[in-house]
Write a protein that holds these residues in place. Structure first.
Motif, PDB file in Angstrom:
ATOM      1  N   THR A 116       0.840  -1.183   0.000  1.00  0.00           N
ATOM      2  CA  THR A 116       0.000   0.000   0.000  1.00  0.00           C
ATOM      3  C   THR A 116       0.873   1.230   0.000  1.00  0.00           C
ATOM      4  N   GLU A 117       0.405   2.197  -0.757  1.00  0.00           N
ATOM      5  CA  GLU A 117       1.214   3.400  -0.867  1.00  0.00           C
ATOM      6  C   GLU A 117       1.081   4.212   0.410  1.00  0.00           C
ATOM      7  N   VAL A 119       0.893   7.617   2.843  1.00  0.00           N
ATOM      8  CA  VAL A 119      -0.044   8.739   2.823  1.00  0.00           C
ATOM      9  C   VAL A 119       0.424   9.815   1.836  1.00  0.00           C
ATOM     10  N   GLN A 121       2.291   9.552  -0.828  1.00  0.00           N
ATOM     11  CA  GLN A 121       2.095   9.153  -2.225  1.00  0.00           C
ATOM     12  C   GLN A 121       0.618   9.248  -2.614  1.00  0.00           C
ATOM     13  N   THR A 122      -0.251   8.854  -1.679  1.00  0.00           N
ATOM     14  CA  THR A 122      -1.687   8.926  -1.964  1.00  0.00           C
ATOM     15  C   THR A 122      -2.086  10.361  -2.274  1.00  0.00           C
ATOM     16  N   ASN A 125      -0.708  11.492  -5.601  1.00  0.00           N
ATOM     17  CA  ASN A 125      -1.424  10.859  -6.714  1.00  0.00           C
ATOM     18  C   ASN A 125      -2.692  11.597  -7.129  1.00  0.00           C
ATOM     19  N   ASN A 139      -9.884   7.659 -13.108  1.00  0.00           N
ATOM     20  CA  ASN A 139      -9.392   7.926 -11.761  1.00  0.00           C
ATOM     21  C   ASN A 139     -10.151   9.124 -11.162  1.00  0.00           C
ATOM     22  N   THR A 291     -14.846   8.339  -3.191  1.00  0.00           N
ATOM     23  CA  THR A 291     -13.469   7.891  -3.137  1.00  0.00           C
ATOM     24  C   THR A 291     -12.900   7.925  -1.723  1.00  0.00           C
ATOM     25  N   ILE A 292     -13.181   8.992  -0.967  1.00  0.00           N
ATOM     26  CA  ILE A 292     -12.475   9.077   0.327  1.00  0.00           C
ATOM     27  C   ILE A 292     -13.327   8.725   1.538  1.00  0.00           C
ATOM     28  N   GLY A 334      -7.499   6.419   1.079  1.00  0.00           N
ATOM     29  CA  GLY A 334      -6.674   6.071  -0.076  1.00  0.00           C
ATOM     30  C   GLY A 334      -7.229   4.957  -0.942  1.00  0.00           C
ATOM     31  N   THR A 335      -8.337   4.356  -0.539  1.00  0.00           N
ATOM     32  CA  THR A 335      -8.838   3.207  -1.298  1.00  0.00           C
ATOM     33  C   THR A 335     -10.010   3.617  -2.182  1.00  0.00           C
TER      34      THR A 335
END
Ligand code: ASP
Length: 402
Positions: A116-117, A119, A121-122, A125, A139, A291-292, A334-335
């Motif tokens: 898992t990336e 925080v 990186q999330t 992204n 995305n 998303t969040i 992040g998921t």
């Protein structure tokens, strides 16, 4: 029309359950109906989010208001997720779904602990290096970023950007129209998706883990009917009955698709048309939430961590529980809202507190069923937040909403 949609959906549910029970695995034949619906709904997401969000932001004309709305939204999302995961842990304590069961792990592979990336990186992204890439790969967070930028820039440019604003305005209307057309077949889609699942997961699959399923049902019911009722009534000044009736189409689609992102067009439409949430608020709060914000998933992570600990005869200490709450909340940000994403979050939570990852294999067997429940809660939670933010924004702007 709206009334009849609710009845059509209820009929689709009943029919799907009956078909699943009667035909068992043969109910697979109706899967293409579900797949068709899924494809239709997925195909509208990217352009719908882009167009509506650009219009929403451009017509706000006020970046300060936007950041205020963003702050409120994220705060409510974080608080409700933390509440949900705590509720999951409590349900795990009360039901003790993991003690005294005997489900063999033999032949069940625990999935690789997911890379898992972090925080950072999330967050990085969120900024797409190529916005068209973001659009074509769907995305959502990156599309939101792109749309926010265009919207803010349109507002800042003013006069000269008027044609661009008008274009997105018209484009958004066209996307709404298409969403409306897709909505007409929602009951058929729900039937096509649900009947095969019910056919496949007969009682035999669910029975050994029945306590876990029941604990999940209980947790979801409390989150839905106690937590959201209180929030919607107390902070959003809306009758819970109106709220649940209005959001039902979206909850039903979430239940059958197991994807909050996939449900997004229906969530936006239901929030606007049935709950009276302004376009501005709904097109901002809901795509973000898909998303969040995942309250149902957070609840599931809390509950299943307890379940796995109990299964392996371990007790979670208080500090481990706190870790689960924190990791679960962060992971939910992040998921993505796609089927099965919760299992990844569970993996993260289990490894954070050193619980055996083999537990994933146990839960994995019935994950599709748990996924349906948690996704419904996820989507309903997004809508509850939209109602609250909208009501507070309407108050802030003196009652006139867009
Ligand atoms: N399927 C869920 C959703 O889309 C995520 C999860 O697997 O928990 O909201």
């Amino acid at each position: 029309m709206k009334k009849s949609l609710i009845w059509q959906l209820i009929a689709a549910f009943i029919l799907a359950i009956a078909t699943g029970i009667i035909f068992g695995e043969k109910a697979q034949v109706v899967q293409p109906l579900g797949d068709l619906f899924l494809r239709l709904i997925k195909f509208i997401i990217a352009p719908l989010v882009l167009a509506t969000l650009v219009v929403g932001v451009a017509s706000t004309n006020d970046v300060k208001k936007l950041s205020r709305m963003g702050g409120k939204t994220v705060a409510i999302y974080l608080i409700t997720s933390m509440l949900a995961i705590t509720l999951g842990i409590i349900a795990g304590k009360i039901f003790s779904p993991g003690s005294g069961i005997d489900v063999s792990l033999e032949g069940k592979e625990a999935p690789e602990p997911n890379e898992t990336e972090g925080v950072v990186q999330t967050i990085l992204n969120i900024v797409p290096t190529n916005p068209f890439d973001a659009l074509s790969s769907g995305n959502i967070l990156q599309i939101i970023f792109f749309a926010l930028m265009i919207g803010i820039a349109i507002a800042l440019v003013g006069e000269k950007a008027e044609p661009v604003r008008k274009f997105f305005d018209g484009f958004a209307e066209v996307m709404y129209k298409i969403t409306g057309m897709i909505m007409a077949i929602v009951p058929i889609g729900v039937f096509g998706l649900l009947a095969p699942v019910i056919g496949e997961y007969g009682v035999d699959v669910l029975l050994p883990l029945i306590k876990l399923v029941l604990a999940m049902v209980a947790g979801c019911i409390i989150q839905l009917f106690v937590v959201y009722s209180l929030i919607v009534k107390g902070l959003g000044k809306m009758s819970p009955l109106k709220f649940f009736k209005g959001i039902f189409p979206a909850s039903a689609v979430a239940f059958s698709t197991s994807s909050s992102s996939g449900t997004l067009p229906v969530t936006i439409k239901s929030a606007q048309e049935n709950l009276g949430v302004s376009k501005e608020t709904s097109t901002f709060v809901l795509p973000l939430g898909a998303t969040i914000n995942m309250d149902g998933t957070a609840l599931y992570v809390g509950l299943c961590s307890m379940f796995v600990a109990q299964y392996f005869g371990m007790d979670l200490t208080f500090s481990q529980m706190v870790t689960v709450v924190l990791i679960g909340t962060l992971a939910s940000i992040g998921t993505a809202g796609v089927p099965g994403a919760g299992l990844i979050m569970l993996t993260m939570a289990l490894s954070a507190v050193n619980l055996p990852l083999a537990g994933i294999a146990l839960v994995g067997g019935i994950d599709r069923v748990l996924d349906m429940m948690r996704t419904s809660v996820n989507v309903t939670g997004d809508a509850a937040t939209a109602v609250v933010v909208d009501s507070s924004e309407k108050k802030a702007s003196g009652g006139e909403a867009v």
